[in-house]
Design a protein around this motif. Structure first.
Motif, PDB file in Angstrom:
ATOM      1  N   LYS A 143      -3.825  -8.487   8.576  1.00  0.00           N
ATOM      2  CA  LYS A 143      -4.782  -7.620   7.887  1.00  0.00           C
ATOM      3  C   LYS A 143      -6.183  -7.796   8.462  1.00  0.00           C
ATOM      4  CE  LYS A 143      -2.248  -7.496   3.533  1.00  0.00           C
ATOM      5  NZ  LYS A 143      -2.248  -7.608   2.076  1.00  0.00           N
ATOM      6  N   VAL A 153      -3.616  -2.744   7.767  1.00  0.00           N
ATOM      7  CA  VAL A 153      -2.528  -3.675   7.458  1.00  0.00           C
ATOM      8  C   VAL A 153      -1.343  -3.386   8.375  1.00  0.00           C
ATOM      9  CG1 VAL A 153      -0.865  -4.395   5.703  1.00  0.00           C
ATOM     10  CG2 VAL A 153      -3.219  -3.891   5.049  1.00  0.00           C
ATOM     11  N   GLU A 185      -0.755 -13.180   6.748  1.00  0.00           N
ATOM     12  CA  GLU A 185      -0.154 -13.653   5.497  1.00  0.00           C
ATOM     13  C   GLU A 185       1.357 -13.498   5.434  1.00  0.00           C
ATOM     14  OE1 GLU A 185      -2.266 -11.539   2.351  1.00  0.00           O
ATOM     15  OE2 GLU A 185      -0.656 -10.086   2.207  1.00  0.00           O
ATOM     16  N   GLU A 186       1.881 -14.212   4.490  1.00  0.00           N
ATOM     17  CA  GLU A 186       3.303 -14.247   4.195  1.00  0.00           C
ATOM     18  C   GLU A 186       3.793 -12.844   3.832  1.00  0.00           C
ATOM     19  OE1 GLU A 186       5.724 -16.305   0.413  1.00  0.00           O
ATOM     20  OE2 GLU A 186       3.557 -16.139   0.438  1.00  0.00           O
ATOM     21  N   PHE A 187       4.974 -12.502   4.346  1.00  0.00           N
ATOM     22  CA  PHE A 187       5.587 -11.213   4.028  1.00  0.00           C
ATOM     23  C   PHE A 187       6.311 -11.339   2.691  1.00  0.00           C
ATOM     24  CE2 PHE A 187       9.415  -8.501   4.268  1.00  0.00           C
ATOM     25  CZ  PHE A 187       8.801  -7.264   4.385  1.00  0.00           C
ATOM     26  N   LEU A 188       5.928 -10.508   1.745  1.00  0.00           N
ATOM     27  CA  LEU A 188       6.542 -10.550   0.417  1.00  0.00           C
ATOM     28  C   LEU A 188       7.487  -9.370   0.237  1.00  0.00           C
ATOM     29  CD1 LEU A 188       3.354 -11.289  -1.751  1.00  0.00           C
ATOM     30  CD2 LEU A 188       5.069 -12.933  -0.983  1.00  0.00           C
ATOM     31  N   GLU A 192       6.681  -2.338  -5.593  1.00  0.00           N
ATOM     32  CA  GLU A 192       5.218  -2.317  -5.693  1.00  0.00           C
ATOM     33  C   GLU A 192       4.783  -1.516  -6.914  1.00  0.00           C
ATOM     34  OE1 GLU A 192       2.773  -1.794  -2.114  1.00  0.00           O
ATOM     35  OE2 GLU A 192       4.649  -1.943  -0.989  1.00  0.00           O
ATOM     36  N   LYS A 214       3.450   5.671  -0.009  1.00  0.00           N
ATOM     37  CA  LYS A 214       2.458   5.601   1.063  1.00  0.00           C
ATOM     38  C   LYS A 214       2.922   6.193   2.386  1.00  0.00           C
ATOM     39  CE  LYS A 214       0.249   1.386  -0.578  1.00  0.00           C
ATOM     40  NZ  LYS A 214      -1.144   1.430  -0.907  1.00  0.00           N
ATOM     41  N   ILE A 282      -1.124  -7.876  -3.916  1.00  0.00           N
ATOM     42  CA  ILE A 282      -1.100  -7.459  -2.519  1.00  0.00           C
ATOM     43  C   ILE A 282      -2.524  -7.109  -2.094  1.00  0.00           C
ATOM     44  CG2 ILE A 282      -0.395  -5.548  -1.006  1.00  0.00           C
ATOM     45  CD1 ILE A 282       1.879  -7.350  -1.322  1.00  0.00           C
ATOM     46  N   GLU A 283      -3.218  -6.406  -2.965  1.00  0.00           N
ATOM     47  CA  GLU A 283      -4.607  -6.047  -2.656  1.00  0.00           C
ATOM     48  C   GLU A 283      -5.345  -5.688  -3.933  1.00  0.00           C
ATOM     49  OE1 GLU A 283      -5.391  -2.302  -0.781  1.00  0.00           O
ATOM     50  OE2 GLU A 283      -3.869  -1.263  -1.935  1.00  0.00           O
TER      51      GLU A 283
END
Ligand code: AMP
Ligand code: GLY
Length: 422
Positions: A143, A153, A185-188, A192, A214, A282-283
């Protein structure tokens, strides 16, 4: 009351239509607005980032209340500048808008205050980032620190892709200074959920939850976009999840911003992922989401301007904010080719019977004709007792709206419907 709304997309159109319901409102100015909202507001050709002229306009026109909707002017201090001239606003000051303006800030905030989010590392040195990627778990998420039009991202499925992403941000500067620092960062995984909330720094009032779509193409394929459609409520966001989010994320975030001397007043948007280990952030966005707003506000039963003023006056706790117990679906009609290049300038026809529920994002008036003028052109929102009926009704609206080169996803709400039934 004379109201000013900074911004010019579908989100702003939804805000304007809702504010218009307040009987004390005599005039609404949209800066810059767009040709498709000319019936609801007086559009003035001042850009949303042109803080100096926004403030001048507000002073010259004795504006009573201003709503600053997009991220850029918030991060640039539009609310601070309007407040300095004595104009009350809805939206955070720059020192709080940083919660969206800098991912490094928001990630460090979450770490410091134990707010659940993906594990991460921050880099200001490209070589160190590349070395870290030699051993980082894959997939990984890269990111850019700053605002990047929602494109900053990158989910990398291989080490090579991850390194290319870092190089494009830190060396080629594809997002300009936004890429001076990167978060890796870690992929989650997990569904969502978008939760917009009103907060005055003392109370946080979550709005009805929603689900964004999205990707540009059906079945979540294609490029990331600003959002191709939304439904509300989000079926994954049940009462137990809502309570957990309130206790572990929403209130702690409000308190953390207060503790940092950065009280957040406005709409605080939580982009959440419901992971197997619980909900994680996430954000954050420092503003209403687009196109989440086009399904959330139509379900709002309480007067929007009254809520906004209560946020400004820090009296939100005194209000009972209510949402209709119904479902909403918004299908975005875009220009074919979006989010890459596309043609525009095509004449649009929106039947008068449905125009109350159409939020125009990219259009201009030319010789009395409404022409397409952007990637996302409009959103068609329908409300119904059930999600299934809302989806049907919004697609029915889409079929009645005509312009050449139109493109829309055919599966908005499909996943939500399956989750509801499953
Ligand atoms: P954002 O621009 O921050 O909303 O991120 C765009 C999208 O990237 C999100 O909606 C997620 O689908 C995805 N994403 C961001 N961070 C992660 C993560 N740590 N793990 C998995 N997916 C992510
Ligand atoms: N729809 C996501 C956003 O507004 O950022």
């Amino acid at each position: 009351m004379k109201i000013l709304v900074v911004g010019g997309g579908g989100r702003e159109h939804a805000i304007i239509k809702k504010i218009k319901e307040n009987k004390e409102v005599t005039e609404i100015f949209a800066l810059p607005g767009n040709g498709g909202m000319a019936q609801d507001a007086t559009c003035v050709a001042i850009g949303a980032k042109d803080i100096e002229n926004i403030v001048k306009f507000a002073v010259d026109n004795s504006i009573d209340y201003a709503v600053v909707a997009p991220d850029d002017p918030l991060v640039l201090g539009c609310v601070d500048a309007l407040n300095e001239k004595g104009i009350p606003c809805f939206g955070p000051k720059a020192n709080a808008a940083i919660i969206e303006g800098s991912k490094v800030f928001s990630k460090n905030l979450m770490k410091k205050y134990n707010i659940p989010t993906a594990q991460y590392e921050v880099f200001d040195d490209m070589e160190k980032a590349l070395t870290y990627l030699d051993t980082a778990p894959i997939p990984t998420v890269i990111k850019a620190d700053g605002l990047a039009l929602g494109k900053g991202v990158i989910i990398a499925n291989t080490r090579e892709e991850a390194k290319d992403a870092v190089k494009s941000m830190m060396e080629d500067k594809v997002f300009g200074d936004s890429g001076n620092n990167v978060v890796i960062e870690e992929f989650l995984t997990g569904p969502e959920v978008s939760v917009l909330s009103f907060t005055d720094g003392k109370t946080v009032v979550p709005m009805v939850s929603s689900m964004d779509h999205k990707r540009a193409l059906d079945n979540d394929e294609g490029l990331n976009t600003g959002g191709m459609g939304t439904v509300a409520p989000n079926p994954y966001y049940n009462d137990a999840v809502a309570k957990e989010c309130m206790d572990k994320i929403f209130i702690p975030t409000m308190n953390a911003m207060n503790a940092e001397g950065r009280t957040f007043k406005g709409c605080l948007y939580f982009g959440l992922m419901l992971t197997p280990n619980g909900p994680k952030v996430i954000e954050y966005n420092c503003r209403f989401g687009d196109p989440e707003t086009q399904v959330v506000l139509p379900l709002l039963d309480t007067d929007l301007l009254t809520i906004m003023q209560a946020v400004t006056n820090e009296t939100l706790a005194e209000l009972d904010v209510k949402f209709a117990d119904k479902s909403a679906c918004c299908v975005i009609m875009a220009s074919n080719g979006y989010p890459k290049s596309y043609d525009k300038g095509f004449e649009m026809t929106i039947p008068a019977e449905i125009s109350d529920n159409v939020y125009v994002a990219g259009a201009k008036l030319s010789d009395g004709k409404l022409l397409t003028d952007g990637g996302r052109v409009l959103g068609a929102t329908a409300i119904a007792d059930t999600l299934e009926d809302a989806i049907k009704a919004s697609y029915n609206m889409v079929e009645q709206i005509k312009f050449d080169n139109a493109y829309y996803r055919k599966d908005i709400g499909k996943k939500a419907l399956a989750a509801k039934e499953g």
